[in-house]
Write an enzyme that holds these catalytic residues in place. Structure first.
Site, PDB file in Angstrom:
ATOM      1  CG  HIS A   1      -0.409   2.730   8.560  1.00 60.03           C
ATOM      2  ND1 HIS A   1      -0.840   1.776   9.440  1.00 60.03           N
ATOM      3  CD2 HIS A   1       0.790   2.292   8.107  1.00 60.03           C
ATOM      4  CE1 HIS A   1       0.052   0.808   9.530  1.00 60.03           C
ATOM      5  NE2 HIS A   1       1.058   1.095   8.720  1.00 60.03           N
ATOM      6  CD  GLU A   2       2.526   3.774   5.191  1.00 58.75           C
ATOM      7  OE1 GLU A   2       3.621   3.585   5.757  1.00 58.75           O
ATOM      8  OE2 GLU A   2       1.714   2.846   4.974  1.00 58.75           O
TER       9      GLU A   2
ATOM     10  CD  GLU B   1       3.929  -2.021   9.654  1.00 57.81           C
ATOM     11  OE1 GLU B   1       2.859  -1.369   9.697  1.00 57.81           O
ATOM     12  OE2 GLU B   1       4.922  -1.618   8.994  1.00 57.81           O
TER      13      GLU B   1
ATOM     14  N   GLY C   1       0.814  -1.218   0.000  1.00 58.38           N
ATOM     15  CA  GLY C   1       0.000   0.000   0.000  1.00 58.38           C
ATOM     16  C   GLY C   1       0.841   1.259   0.000  1.00 58.38           C
TER      17      GLY C   1
HETATM   18  N1  PHE Z   1       5.750  -0.775   6.170  1.00 61.19           N
HETATM   19  C1  PHE Z   1       4.681  -0.559   5.245  1.00 61.19           C
HETATM   20  C2  PHE Z   1       3.481  -0.156   6.083  1.00 61.19           C
HETATM   21  O1  PHE Z   1       2.762  -0.925   6.601  1.00 61.19           O
HETATM   22  C3  PHE Z   1       4.309  -1.731   4.427  1.00 61.19           C
HETATM   23  C4  PHE Z   1       5.350  -2.235   3.497  1.00 61.19           C
HETATM   24  C5  PHE Z   1       6.082  -3.349   3.818  1.00 61.19           C
HETATM   25  C6  PHE Z   1       5.576  -1.612   2.306  1.00 61.19           C
HETATM   26  C7  PHE Z   1       7.029  -3.850   2.966  1.00 61.19           C
HETATM   27  C8  PHE Z   1       6.507  -2.106   1.437  1.00 61.19           C
HETATM   28  C9  PHE Z   1       7.235  -3.237   1.773  1.00 61.19           C
HETATM   29  O2  PHE Z   1       3.253   0.927   6.383  1.00 61.19           O
HETATM   30 ZN    ZN Z   2       2.824   0.104   8.528  1.00 60.90          ZN
END
Ligand code: PHE
Ligand code: ZN
Length: 874
Positions: free
Chosen positions: A309-310, A332, A273
């Site tokens: 989230h990010e 996460e 995502g």
């Molecule tokens: N860390 C990202 C998220 O959940 C997800 C992600 C993992 C994106 C691995 C790319 C590769 O916010």
């Molecule tokens: Zn994440």
């Protein structure tokens, strides 16, 4: 790389701190046509925490062509190092030194979308989890934190924009570039030490939406959102969402942003995502671009939550990161909990909670009950990419939510303050997180911690009696075995509850008059008693206070009471689901008629419709049947065709019996003009549901009505909604509408994804042939993960009666797709492979057919796909 050999298993128990630390990293990334040169200068120091004093330095690297290597400025002879199996070992290095490597990589050929790659004419990176090793030699593990300075060089005309983490500190023309037609460079410095998985760079020609945000302490932050020029008008919603998220994190967690600039770049080719790289988030276009004409309401909501989230990861993930990948849920699970709470505060809390629970129950529960089950903190893995799962994310979020519930909001905040302060700039573990909860609250959470290590969905059974004014509720817990974990221990399970009188009013549970309480189930069985004036209807697991399956022998009157009166949004919805599931079970198992079942439920459903205006979105949730996948999971062996017949018949009956209501809703909820607010979204949602029931019932004139809705749609929610109903019911005008839609939107990739998905979702075996034909459609691209998910993912994960077509054609198509994909993008292939996890639950002939198809794929599968297939095939 394709290799079928059993990949190495990495174990949590084998964790050792890194042998060398890398306080500073200088990268020089020189992007050329057809290849890129990466010069990395690492300042290295032996780690004092390793008293075994390792003398060799071991770095990770894949798909790198090493051009030169020097130590403290002196070129290293080949006898001083060895390159093998993705490792570079430099022998007998000093305590402190500088290592410079020059490598050549080929981003243009990178279809795995890990490391540095090209997407629609731009260059971008994806390093989590282990992609940085495809850019340069480095100790590619999250507990090595380094301060990065990065210079990016490229042709100025095609790549006017050169971005990396942190703040831009210098830029200029390249001397040689002057003749060549203009090469330039920009240097970025990130003052915060970070693991290399948070590294990012972007080079391209992009449009930018700019704004600013002033933090509580008065720092002005520049907000830059980038996308292709044609998509500039689709960035406003993300910007609004970002600013809301920044303000929310200050208010709710006391967390401010810490750099002068925050950037988001939208990329078409992306495996997941979005990604929280420090100061430079990179997003799948699907999770950041939004415009009413092209984007559904559901996708608007997703953009808001993913942007948040990010952003939230800046603290929960970046400032405080993970010691190793087994701790993935530390960042996460916590961050999903944070984004869910944010969405609840921005929208209707009850609706958001039901949506989150619905997702968990429909997707994570099956994962936890099948061959891919693993704990929130796994103990071993072959490819970490395969552990970006619903268990780590969604169940992990529930595990944090339970700690919030156990401590209460005030202490939880004190605990997170302590966590962020104590571990700022460090790489830590889930135990460290829980330790903060314990320290602040004075509670012993050692029993609670089993939620991290024990896989499987606990089953909580409730039994009750009412004798002489005393109501006793006995709760028992049991977690069935999961692969590799036969014996389960009792967990600490918070069960929030209320007890309703026959009119549906909550009874006082104590002398203070409280009408809601949380009981903690810690042992295998416990009884809780309440003196009450009448025998109550229990409203159990309110708010879904723990991720468990609740068994209680509700009678129909009780469920109707809960559906009609419970003030808890989850329990209302759960009551509706239980009513639907039992009606469907009678059709499937006892062969009763759909009409008969519908009649029994009718008064309850009419009650919901009568109150629909109070909260149309909630009414839509209550009136939506469980998916065929969810229904199928309750019947053994799994027989998708039979489930489809029952679900379809029931929906048709519902469409017919309440036809007048659906018509009235479809008309009364129609808005003269498009509005984007939550109220309007709720109305559209219920209206589209009403139309869906009318479509299923093939009500008089509905095809015309839907064609008009499609043609005059004020937004994509209506346009794709109407199209979907036409297509899934094969109504008049469906094919023409499909053609018109493809013609109108052929240049909008995210809209075309929806076009593919709508067709792949049509129930029934005929869809396999259609999907096969669509695989040769000029707009279908194997290298574009969103497109693959739209067509094949929808078929496999959302359309059981097509995927498991009796002639095995769906299984063969699946196998073919896996093979093709695996050669292009192993991560996406492995993820799609998860779709076979119900293999052992299938009717025997179907299970054999799927097994045969998959066994063929297993040969020559990538390490990613092999790990998934081996678990499923057993
Ligand atoms: N860390 C990202 C998220 O959940 C997800 C992600 C993992 C994106 C691995 C790319 C590769 O916010
Ligand atoms: Zn994440």
């Amino acid at each position: 790389m394709r290799d079928g050999s059993p990949a190495n298993v990495t174990r949590l128990a084998d964790y050792l701190p890194p042998a060398y630390l890398v306080p500073r990293t200088h990268l020089d990334v020189d992007i050329r046509d057809g290849h890129t040169l990466v010069t990395a200068t690492l300042t290295l120091e032996r780690n004092p925490a390793r008293d075994d004093r390792p003398e060799d330095l071991v770095l990770d690297g894949e798909h790198l062509e090493l051009l030169s290597l020097s130590l403290d400025g002196a070129s290293l002879p080949a006898s001083r190092y060895r390159e093998a199996d993705g490792r570079l070992t430099v022998f007998a290095v000093p305590e402190c030194f500088e290592l410079t490597s020059v490598v050549r990589i080929e981003p243009e050929k990178n279809t795995a979308l890990e490391g540095l790659y090209r997407s629609n004419g731009m260059y971008c990176t994806q390093c989590e989890a282990e992609g940085f090793r495809r850019i340069t030699w480095f100790p590619d593990r999250p507990d090595v934190l380094s301060r990065f300075t990065t210079t990016v060089r490229a042709d100025r005309e095609h790549y006017p924009l050169l971005l990396s983490n942190g703040n831009p500190v210098a830029s200029g023309e390249e001397p040689e570039g002057k003749e060549e037609g203009g090469r330039h460079w920009v240097t970025w410095e990130d003052p915060f030490p970070k693991p290399c998985y948070l590294f990012a760079l972007v080079a391209g020609d992009l449009a930018c939406l700019k704004d600013t945000f002033t933090t509580t302490s008065g720092r002005e932050v520049a907000l830059h959102l980038y996308a292709e020029h044609r998509d500039l008008d689709k960035l406003d919603h993300a910007m609004v969402s970002l600013k809301k998220a920044m303000a929310w994190d200050e208010r709710v967690y006391g967390r401010e942003y810490d750099l002068d600039i925050f950037q988001i770049v939208a990329v078409s080719h992306f495996n997941m995502g979005a990604m929280e790289n420090k100061g430079l988030n990179i997003f799948n276009t699907a999770c950041v671009l939004a415009h009413p004409a092209t984007t559904t309401d559901a996708a608007f909501e997703r953009v808001e939550s993913v942007v948040a989230h990010e952003y939230f990861h800046n603290w929960s993930g970046n400032r405080v990161t993970c010691r190793d990948w087994f701790q993935l849920s530390l960042k996460e699970g916590f961050t999903v909990f944070r984004d869910q709470e944010f969405s609840s505060d921005m929208n209707s809390r009850a609706v958001v909670r039901v949506e989150n629970v619905n997702f968990l129950v429909n997707h994570q529960f099956p994962e936890d009950q099948g061959p891919l089950a693993h704990p929130v903190r796994p103990a071993q893995y072959q490819k970490i990419d395969n552990f970006y799962t619903l268990t780590v994310y969604e169940k992990g979020a529930e595990v944090v939510r339970m700690q919030h519930e156990l401590l209460g909001a005030r202490d939880f905040r004190r605990a997170t303050d302590l966590y962020f302060e104590r571990f700022d700039g460090q790489a830590v573990t889930c135990d460290d997180f829980v330790a903060c909860m314990e320290e602040v609250s004075g509670r012993d959470l050692s029993g609670f911690k089993r939620w991290y290590s024990q896989a499987g969905t606990p089953i909580v059974s409730a039994e009750d009696r009412y004798v002489d004014g005393l109501y006793s509720l006995t709760l028992s817990q049991h977690t069935p075995p999961t692969p590799g974990q036969a014996d389960k221990q009792p967990l600490m399970i918070p069960v929030k509850l209320a007890l309703l009188d026959p009119q549906g009013k909550p009874l006082a549970l104590n002398d203070q008059g409280d009408t809601e309480t949380v009981v903690i189930l810690e042992r295998a069985t416990q009884t809780f008693s309440f003196p009450l004036p009448v025998k109550p209807t229990p409203s159990l697991l309110r708010g879904f206070s723990a991720p468990v399956i609740l068994r209680y022998d509700f009678d129909e009157t009780q469920l109707q009471t809960l559906l009609a009166h419970d003030s808890d949004g989850f329990c209302r919805w759960d009551a509706a689901q239980r009513l639907y599931f039992s009606a469907l079970a009678r059709i499937i198992e006892q062969g009763e008629s759909a009409e008969q079942q519908l009649e029994r439920l009718r008064p309850a459903l009419e009650g919901v419709i009568r109150r629909a205006a109070e909260d149309p979105a909630q009414a839509a949730l209550l009136l939506t049947l469980p998916t065929e996948t969810a229904i199928g999971d309750r019947h053994s062996p799994l027989d998708p065709a039979r489930v489809h017949r029952a679900a379809h018949a029931f929906k048709v009956a519902l469409g017919r019996a309440l036809g007048e209501d659906w018509r009235r809703l479809a008309e009364s909820l129609r808005e003269p003009e498009y509005r984007a607010d939550g109220d309007a979204m709720g109305k559209r949602r219920l209206r589209m549901l009403a139309l869906a029931y009318l479509g299923l019932a093939e009500a008089d004139g509905i095809a015309d009505y839907l064609q008009r809705t499609f043609r005059d749609a004020a937004c994509m929610t209506e346009e794709i909604g109407a199209l979907g109903i036409l297509v899934s019911n094969g109504l008049d005008g469906a094919e023409t509408a499909l053609e018109q839609f493809a013609e109108r939107w052929r240049d909008e990739a995210l809209v075309m994804d929806q076009w593919f998905a709508v067709q792949a979702a049509v129930p029934g075996p005929a869809t396999v042939a259609r999907a096969k034909a669509l695989m040769s459609h000029p707009a279908f691209e194997w290298t574009l993960p969103n497109r693959v998910r739209a067509l094949i993912g929808t078929l496999v994960n959302g359309n059981p009666s097509a995927f498991h077509a009796e002639d095995g054609s769906g299984h063969r198509l699946f196998a073919e797709a896996l093979k093709t994909l695996d050669a292009i993008n192993p991560q996406i292939a492995a993820r799609l492979g998860n779709g076979a996890a119900r293999l052992d639950r299938l009717r025997e002939d179907l299970s054999t057919s799927l097994r045969t198809a998959l066994s063929e794929v297993r040969e020559g599968a990538s390490a990613n796909l092999a790990e998934v297939l081996d678990r499923i095939l057993g």
